[in-house]
Write a protein that holds these residues in place. Structure first.
Motif, PDB file in Angstrom:
ATOM      1  N   GLY A  74       0.813  -1.209   0.000  1.00 40.30           N
ATOM      2  CA  GLY A  74       0.000   0.000   0.000  1.00 40.30           C
ATOM      3  C   GLY A  74       0.845   1.255   0.000  1.00 40.30           C
ATOM      4  N   LEU A  75       0.189   2.405   0.063  1.00 39.39           N
ATOM      5  CA  LEU A  75       0.888   3.677  -0.088  1.00 39.39           C
ATOM      6  C   LEU A  75       1.974   3.872   0.960  1.00 39.39           C
ATOM      7  CD1 LEU A  75       1.215   6.432  -1.427  1.00 39.39           C
ATOM      8  CD2 LEU A  75      -0.647   7.291   0.032  1.00 39.39           C
ATOM      9  N   GLY A  76       1.697   3.557   2.231  1.00 41.58           N
ATOM     10  CA  GLY A  76       2.704   3.732   3.272  1.00 41.58           C
ATOM     11  C   GLY A  76       3.947   2.908   3.007  1.00 41.58           C
ATOM     12  N   ASN A  77       3.771   1.650   2.604  1.00 44.83           N
ATOM     13  CA  ASN A  77       4.923   0.804   2.280  1.00 44.83           C
ATOM     14  C   ASN A  77       5.680   1.347   1.076  1.00 44.83           C
ATOM     15  OD1 ASN A  77       4.637  -1.110   4.341  1.00 44.83           O
ATOM     16  ND2 ASN A  77       3.211  -2.339   3.156  1.00 44.83           N
ATOM     17  N   GLN A  78       4.959   1.796   0.067  1.00 48.96           N
ATOM     18  CA  GLN A  78       5.614   2.363  -1.116  1.00 48.96           C
ATOM     19  C   GLN A  78       6.493   3.559  -0.737  1.00 48.96           C
ATOM     20  OE1 GLN A  78       2.820   3.079  -4.404  1.00 48.96           O
ATOM     21  NE2 GLN A  78       1.477   1.501  -3.574  1.00 48.96           N
ATOM     22  N   MET A  79       6.031   4.353   0.206  1.00 52.02           N
ATOM     23  CA  MET A  79       6.784   5.533   0.622  1.00 52.02           C
ATOM     24  C   MET A  79       8.069   5.140   1.347  1.00 52.02           C
ATOM     25  SD  MET A  79       3.464   7.794   1.761  1.00 52.02           S
ATOM     26  CE  MET A  79       4.332   9.259   2.355  1.00 52.02           C
ATOM     27  N   PHE A  80       8.019   4.135   2.213  1.00 44.53           N
ATOM     28  CA  PHE A  80       9.239   3.655   2.865  1.00 44.53           C
ATOM     29  C   PHE A  80      10.249   3.156   1.830  1.00 44.53           C
ATOM     30  CE2 PHE A  80       6.874   3.104   6.988  1.00 44.53           C
ATOM     31  CZ  PHE A  80       7.772   3.792   7.783  1.00 44.53           C
ATOM     32  N   GLN A  81       9.786   2.379   0.863  1.00 44.42           N
ATOM     33  CA  GLN A  81      10.686   1.806  -0.131  1.00 44.42           C
ATOM     34  C   GLN A  81      11.307   2.898  -0.997  1.00 44.42           C
ATOM     35  OE1 GLN A  81       7.658  -0.695  -1.737  1.00 44.42           O
ATOM     36  NE2 GLN A  81       7.597  -1.922   0.145  1.00 44.42           N
ATOM     37  N   TYR A  82      10.494   3.852  -1.392  1.00 45.06           N
ATOM     38  CA  TYR A  82      11.027   4.979  -2.170  1.00 45.06           C
ATOM     39  C   TYR A  82      12.044   5.764  -1.349  1.00 45.06           C
ATOM     40  CZ  TYR A  82      11.307   9.541  -4.389  1.00 45.06           C
ATOM     41  OH  TYR A  82      11.775  10.706  -4.957  1.00 45.06           O
ATOM     42  N   ALA A  83      11.713   6.073  -0.085  1.00 46.63           N
ATOM     43  CA  ALA A  83      12.581   6.916   0.742  1.00 46.63           C
ATOM     44  C   ALA A  83      13.943   6.271   0.960  1.00 46.63           C
ATOM     45  CB  ALA A  83      11.902   7.210   2.073  1.00 46.63           C
ATOM     46  N   ALA A  84      13.958   4.960   1.200  1.00 41.70           N
ATOM     47  CA  ALA A  84      15.235   4.266   1.398  1.00 41.70           C
ATOM     48  C   ALA A  84      16.080   4.325   0.125  1.00 41.70           C
ATOM     49  CB  ALA A  84      14.992   2.820   1.818  1.00 41.70           C
ATOM     50  N   GLY A  85      15.440   4.076  -1.017  1.00 38.43           N
ATOM     51  CA  GLY A  85      16.168   4.134  -2.284  1.00 38.43           C
ATOM     52  C   GLY A  85      16.627   5.542  -2.620  1.00 38.43           C
ATOM     53  N   ARG A  86      15.775   6.510  -2.362  1.00 40.65           N
ATOM     54  CA  ARG A  86      16.117   7.917  -2.651  1.00 40.65           C
ATOM     55  C   ARG A  86      17.313   8.355  -1.818  1.00 40.65           C
ATOM     56  NH1 ARG A  86      16.731  12.701  -5.111  1.00 40.65           N
ATOM     57  NH2 ARG A  86      15.087  14.250  -4.797  1.00 40.65           N
ATOM     58  N   ALA A  87      17.322   7.990  -0.539  1.00 39.52           N
ATOM     59  CA  ALA A  87      18.436   8.370   0.326  1.00 39.52           C
ATOM     60  C   ALA A  87      19.737   7.742  -0.167  1.00 39.52           C
ATOM     61  CB  ALA A  87      18.150   7.938   1.756  1.00 39.52           C
ATOM     62  N   LEU A  88      19.682   6.475  -0.560  1.00 38.55           N
ATOM     63  CA  LEU A  88      20.889   5.806  -1.040  1.00 38.55           C
ATOM     64  C   LEU A  88      21.365   6.426  -2.353  1.00 38.55           C
ATOM     65  CD1 LEU A  88      22.803   3.482  -0.282  1.00 38.55           C
ATOM     66  CD2 LEU A  88      21.385   1.976  -1.701  1.00 38.55           C
ATOM     67  N   SER A  89      20.431   6.797  -3.206  1.00 39.01           N
ATOM     68  CA  SER A  89      20.824   7.411  -4.479  1.00 39.01           C
ATOM     69  C   SER A  89      21.490   8.766  -4.242  1.00 39.01           C
ATOM     70  CB  SER A  89      19.605   7.567  -5.392  1.00 39.01           C
ATOM     71  OG  SER A  89      18.756   8.613  -4.967  1.00 39.01           O
ATOM     72  N   LEU A  90      21.021   9.506  -3.243  1.00 39.34           N
ATOM     73  CA  LEU A  90      21.650  10.792  -2.920  1.00 39.34           C
ATOM     74  C   LEU A  90      23.039  10.580  -2.321  1.00 39.34           C
ATOM     75  CD1 LEU A  90      18.561  12.647  -1.388  1.00 39.34           C
ATOM     76  CD2 LEU A  90      19.671  13.146  -3.574  1.00 39.34           C
ATOM     77  N   THR A  91      23.185   9.566  -1.486  1.00 40.50           N
ATOM     78  CA  THR A  91      24.497   9.267  -0.899  1.00 40.50           C
ATOM     79  C   THR A  91      25.532   9.001  -1.982  1.00 40.50           C
ATOM     80  OG1 THR A  91      23.532   8.383   1.134  1.00 40.50           O
ATOM     81  CG2 THR A  91      25.764   7.653   0.571  1.00 40.50           C
ATOM     82  N   HIS A  92      25.130   8.221  -2.996  1.00 39.78           N
ATOM     83  CA  HIS A  92      26.064   7.840  -4.064  1.00 39.78           C
ATOM     84  C   HIS A  92      26.032   8.814  -5.243  1.00 39.78           C
ATOM     85  CE1 HIS A  92      27.315   4.107  -2.248  1.00 39.78           C
ATOM     86  NE2 HIS A  92      26.083   3.636  -2.176  1.00 39.78           N
ATOM     87  N   GLN A  93      25.134   9.785  -5.194  1.00 37.47           N
ATOM     88  CA  GLN A  93      24.959  10.720  -6.302  1.00 37.47           C
ATOM     89  C   GLN A  93      24.696   9.973  -7.601  1.00 37.47           C
ATOM     90  OE1 GLN A  93      28.270  13.488  -6.322  1.00 37.47           O
ATOM     91  NE2 GLN A  93      27.666  14.420  -4.393  1.00 37.47           N
TER      92      GLN A  93
END
Length: 293
Positions: free
Chosen positions: A9-28
């Motif tokens: 559901g939406l809440g789970n989708q947001m956690f998954q996106y946020a974790a990936g987004r943070a990692l993508s920012l870390t590695h640029q």
């Protein structure tokens, strides 16, 4: 590229996106989404991140995923790996959440990786919290009844209170695994909130409002938030986030409703039991939230 699998559901989708987004920012590095689970997923409202938040993050096709990560990303391999821990999926690029607790190993994930899991902890994205809140700006402005609710919530010492029943009650297996927050939890949470907030007004959100109206009475002003169903159900999260304080259920939906409120002086009450059938994941709640038995 960092690719994160999106499901639930939406809440789970947001956690998954946020974790990936943070990692993508870390590695640029760029972020991509694997939304192929929704090809055969009928529950909730399907993939919602684009419709709700207007995110334009690329959604990779099965062929693009296979070209980047090989056979390990194929649906059959993913299902086998999820059900059989010893399935030979070993590859540094394939990151399967090892458990539901916060996992410090995320810091060692390489710059080209595929994430599969729930990642339910703000510790995965604390360092870029402002960016995540900016990404999760609701796309469409409130109007009509929802706008009237928002104006009321912002004018008073508002407390969102979430009662989740719906799929938890309808499906015995889901109920046995997740459980529901007890009346004792809500009584403690309301009392604790009233001890810290002068003249609170409680705004009740539920996927079973008739039950809530009939069974949930409070010695304080209480309002039952209606009008948000079907594809508009995300509006409940949006309205929760506009309240000043929060009492959440064991639900990622109201977890995010509380987290999206950026007020430094907010009070959040959360249940000690997130699941009925297993321990509450370590790192699930921000340190400033109050956890009640």
């Amino acid at each position: 590229m960092i690719v994160t699998q999106i499901h639930g559901g939406l809440g789970n989708q947001m956690f998954q996106y946020a974790a990936g987004r943070a990692l993508s920012l870390t590695h640029q590095e760029a972020l991509g989404l694997d939304t192929s689970e929704f090809d055969s997923y009928a529950l909730h409202q399907g993939f919602e991140l684009t419709r709700v938040f207007g995110l334009n993050t690329p959604q990779l096709s099965r062929e693009q995923l296979r070209q980047s990560f090989g056979w390990r990303v194929l649906p059959l391999a993913q299902r086998l790996a999820a059900r059989w821990p010893h399935f030979p999926l070993a590859d540094q690029r394939m990151v399967l959440e090892p458990h539901l607790d916060y996992w410090p190993g995320m810091a060692d994930v390489p710059a080209h990786a595929y994430l599969r899991g729930y990642w339910q902890s703000d510790q995965y994205f604390q360092a870029c919290a402002d960016t995540i809140r900016a990404d999760f700006q609701f796309k469409d402005p409130l109007q009509g009844l929802a706008l009237a609710w928002a104006e009321h919530m912002q004018a008073v010492p508002s407390v969102s209170l979430h009662i989740r029943r719906g799929d938890y009650v309808a499906n015995p297996a889901t109920l046995a695994y997740h459980g529901m927050c007890s009346p004792d939890y809500y009584r403690q949470a309301v009392d604790a909130m009233a001890a810290q907030v002068n003249h609170p007004e409680f705004f009740v959100f539920s996927d079973d409002l008739p039950w809530a109206r009939e069974n949930f009475k409070l010695p304080y002003p209480v309002h039952y938030v209606d009008g948000n169903v079907g594809t508009a159900s995300y509006r409940d999260m949006q309205l929760m986030s506009l309240c000043r304080h929060h009492i959440i259920a064991n639900s990622s939906f109201s977890w995010w409703g509380a987290w999206l409120n950026a007020r430094a002086n907010k009070h959040v009450m959360a249940p000690a039991r997130w699941f009925a059938a297993r321990p509450t994941p370590k790192g699930l709640y921000p340190e400033t939230w109050t956890v009640l038995l």
